[in-house]
Scaffold this motif. Structure first.
Motif, PDB file in Angstrom:
ATOM      1  N   ASP A 152       7.152   2.190  20.276  1.00  0.00           N
ATOM      2  CA  ASP A 152       7.810   2.677  21.483  1.00  0.00           C
ATOM      3  C   ASP A 152       7.471   1.770  22.672  1.00  0.00           C
ATOM      4  O   ASP A 152       6.773   2.166  23.609  1.00  0.00           O
ATOM      5  CB  ASP A 152       7.354   4.114  21.746  1.00  0.00           C
ATOM      6  N   ASP A 182       9.225  -1.425  25.244  1.00  0.00           N
ATOM      7  CA  ASP A 182      10.364  -2.233  25.654  1.00  0.00           C
ATOM      8  C   ASP A 182       9.935  -3.700  25.687  1.00  0.00           C
ATOM      9  O   ASP A 182       8.806  -4.009  26.094  1.00  0.00           O
ATOM     10  CB  ASP A 182      10.859  -1.832  27.041  1.00  0.00           C
ATOM     11  N   ARG A 221       7.861   3.903  29.349  1.00  0.00           N
ATOM     12  CA  ARG A 221       7.444   3.117  28.184  1.00  0.00           C
ATOM     13  C   ARG A 221       6.791   1.808  28.616  1.00  0.00           C
ATOM     14  O   ARG A 221       7.169   1.229  29.624  1.00  0.00           O
ATOM     15  CB  ARG A 221       8.657   2.814  27.318  1.00  0.00           C
TER      16      ARG A 221
END
Length: 142
Positions: A32, A34, A2
């Motif tokens: 999606d 981080d 990610r």
């Protein structure tokens, strides 16, 4: 893997930093991606500069962020453009966005504090019969 967005802020102790973190966290909560919040302290005054101060930034870079967002309005509060540019040079090649203060050619999100303070004075202070404000100050670059 990610994508990772690193948000570089001085601390979590100030309300503005907490609100920035909350806003960014909410903005990325639906995608999606981080998000890493990295409180690295304020960039130092030139006389207190040591290359060892780059280590937290090198640690962030080692995580291979896709994007770095700097709360440059807070990070650069106590320093000079030269120190800021030295720290930011470590992030060369990584897309960056600055909030609060424009540094170099990177995109920046800035706030018109002049208009905000004028609106505050016009709508609050000038309507009082005896305003008791003595002094309002902040960095001229901000």
């Amino acid at each position: 893997m990610r994508p990772l967005v690193a948000v570089v802020i001085p601390t979590f102790s100030q309300t503005i930093e907490q609100r920035i973190a909350l806003g960014i966290s909410e903005a990325f909560s639906e995608v999606d991606v981080d998000v890493l919040f990295a409180p690295v302290g304020y960039f130092p005054k030139p006389l207190l500069w040591h290359d060892s101060g780059l280590q937290p930034h090198r640690d962030i870079i080692a995580l291979n962020p896709t994007l770095v967002i700097f709360y440059s309005g807070g990070l650069t509060y106590k320093t000079t453009a030269e120190v800021s540019e030295r720290v930011l040079a470590e992030y060369e090649g990584i897309p960056c966005i600055h909030m609060g203060v424009k540094i170099g050619d990177a995109p920046a999100v800035q706030v018109n504090n002049y208009q905000g303070m004028k609106d505050l004075i016009d709508s609050v202070l000038l309507k009082r019969t005896n305003p008791s404000v003595v002094f309002i100050n902040g960095p001229s670059e901000n």
